[in-house]
Structure formats: C-alpha cells, structure tokens
Design an enzyme around this catalytic site. Sequence first.
Site, PDB file in Angstrom:
ATOM      1  N   ASP A   1       6.049  -3.645   8.036  1.00 39.44           N
ATOM      2  CA  ASP A   1       6.504  -3.364   6.667  1.00 39.44           C
ATOM      3  C   ASP A   1       7.984  -2.981   6.671  1.00 39.44           C
ATOM      4  O   ASP A   1       8.756  -3.405   5.813  1.00 39.44           O
ATOM      5  CB  ASP A   1       5.673  -2.224   6.065  1.00 39.44           C
TER       6      ASP A   1
ATOM      7  N   SER B   1       0.813  -1.210   0.000  1.00 43.23           N
ATOM      8  CA  SER B   1       0.000   0.000   0.000  1.00 43.23           C
ATOM      9  C   SER B   1       0.850   1.266   0.000  1.00 43.23           C
ATOM     10  O   SER B   1       2.028   1.252   0.358  1.00 43.23           O
ATOM     11  CB  SER B   1      -0.973   0.004   1.187  1.00 43.23           C
TER      12      SER B   1
ATOM     13  N   ASN C   1       3.673 -12.946  12.472  1.00 41.06           N
ATOM     14  CA  ASN C   1       3.695 -12.869  13.934  1.00 41.06           C
ATOM     15  C   ASN C   1       3.232 -14.233  14.461  1.00 41.06           C
ATOM     16  O   ASN C   1       2.930 -15.142  13.670  1.00 41.06           O
ATOM     17  CB  ASN C   1       2.837 -11.706  14.455  1.00 41.06           C
TER      18      ASN C   1
ATOM     19  N   THR D   1      -5.214   3.723   8.037  1.00 40.92           N
ATOM     20  CA  THR D   1      -6.604   3.660   8.498  1.00 40.92           C
ATOM     21  C   THR D   1      -6.757   3.746  10.020  1.00 40.92           C
ATOM     22  O   THR D   1      -7.860   3.631  10.540  1.00 40.92           O
ATOM     23  CB  THR D   1      -7.277   2.361   7.985  1.00 40.92           C
TER      24      THR D   1
END
Length: 312
Positions: free
Chosen positions: A235, A12, A150, A47
């Site tokens: 990321d 993204s 994770n 977000t």
Amino acid sequence: MEEECRVLSIQSHVVRGYVGNRAATFPLQVLGFEVDAVNSVQFSNHTGYSHWKGQVLNSDELHELYDGLKLNDVNKYDYVLTGYTRDKSFLATVVDIVQELKQQSPRLVYVCDPVMGDKWNGEGSMYVPEDLLPVYREKIVPVADIITPNQFEAELLSGRKIHSQEEALEVMDVLHSMGPDTVVITSSDLPSPRGSNYLIALGSQRTRTPDGSVVTQRIRMEMRKVDAVFVGTGDLFAAMLLAWTHKHPNNLKVACEKTVSAMHHVLQRTIKCAKARAGEGLKPSPAQLELRMVQSKKDIESPEIVVQATVL
C-alpha cells in the site's frame, strides 16, 4: 496559487497500525497531495494479529458515499488509488466510479494494486476469492493506468508464467496491451546476480511521443531482502509510486528509485525498532512490526537514493 492535486483513495482503514489508507494517506499528504479517503473496511488492526474486529463497507455504501460527493459537485480528482478488496460487487462499483471520473476528466490517472495473492516457497496461492480474477482481468486492468502487481499477480493477470527476466518483460507487454501504460512488478523470485539476499523488481512504462510513436522504458531494480513479515508495504509502495510518477512523469527510473529507496528507509527503521522492542534474539510481534511511518517523514519527503535502477 499552487495547483492542487487530489487523490481518491479507496482502501481499508485500521484504527491501530499502517495498512491500506493508513499506509497511503500520510505519505501522499507529506508529498503534497490532497487525499480523500474512502475506507473499504474499518478494522481495529490488520488481520495478521491474533484478534481483529470491525466493519466492512459494501458496494451500495460505497455508491452512497460517492453520490454524496457528486451531489456537492466535489467529485473532481486527478488520481484514483485502490488496493486490497475481497468483494466482487465492490470491485465492480470501483470500476463504475473510475469510468465516470475519467469521462469528466480524461486526464485522471488510476493507480491500482491488484492484490490477489503471493508466492510462498515458490508456490503461488490466492488470498482473495477466485471470482475476483476475471473482474481484475476484464474490468479493472483495462481502465487502470498504473498497476503494481507482484510476480504471482502479474502471472495471474497475463495468464503466463515467469521463469526469466525475458518472460517477465513479455508479461509486462501483455499487461500493457490490456490497458495500463505503467507496469511495475514489485517483487519476483527471479535470481539476482548479487545473491539470494536480493529481490528483483521490474518496471515498464509506455510513453507516447508528440509524433504519435510509442516509446517503452524498462527498468530493473535489486533490493536487499529484509528478514521479517511486514504488512502495508504494498500500500505504501503504490502510494509513493503514484506521487513520484506524478513528479517525474516520463522517468520511471527516477520514480522507482525514489519509491524503492524511501521503502528501504522505512523498512530499515521499522525492523531496527521492532528488534529493539522485542529484545535480543526474540521474534518481533505484529504490533512491533507496524511501519514506522511518522518517524520516516523526512525519508518519505526526500529519500536518499540507496537503490539504483538499471535501464534495460
């Protein structure tokens, strides 16, 4: 002329802040990689803010961009890097692209952060649609070389629960058997002998020796917890792990020490700045908690090792 190393990063994009490609591109470039970024979404910001606006790239549009590269014969890569995706057909297109790139250069390394969910107060929950799990399990993980789940994601992919380090190592073996030679469980809720302020991460790397036998190196790291909710850390972690495993191909210990130490420096700088901006005793906002990426350039480039890995 120096060999160039090129990464196709499908993640993204945000106009403001650091997640996805914005968290991966700068560190990779600083560490000497060429990065071709495909933005799976273009949002105003992540977000976690009160508001966000933007557009989402669909699988046909991804295919079209890749076709453009192919027509110009510039679809040549050493690495592919992917992170958060919400759409099943988009993920399927990623698999097609990775398979095609691997066919033309078998040495290509696919680094995948299988972002699906996390644990809060011991309870795991998915924040992507559940129909993505079988795609990750059956299509993505088998073509991946390095994965960075994770604990919760490692449990989902392997179909096993982790209650101890022993079980975590077994889960990493299951994940190896599915495809990837390098597995790093980036965070876990396993207890640390150093106390509840520490997080445990585990890594496992399979290497083939010239005589054909397989050697597995396993490591464990303990990282001090930072009391804040950061976005984009996964990321950043995957991007730096890509870079440091490239520079230390058969030494997961050193690659992880450099990755985690750089993470530590970035997060410490970020929390310090965020607290200063928020003011005494006030909780920093999502905007104040954006990673201090540019300010951490030197730490990303040559991190002072502050976290040691233990070889198991």
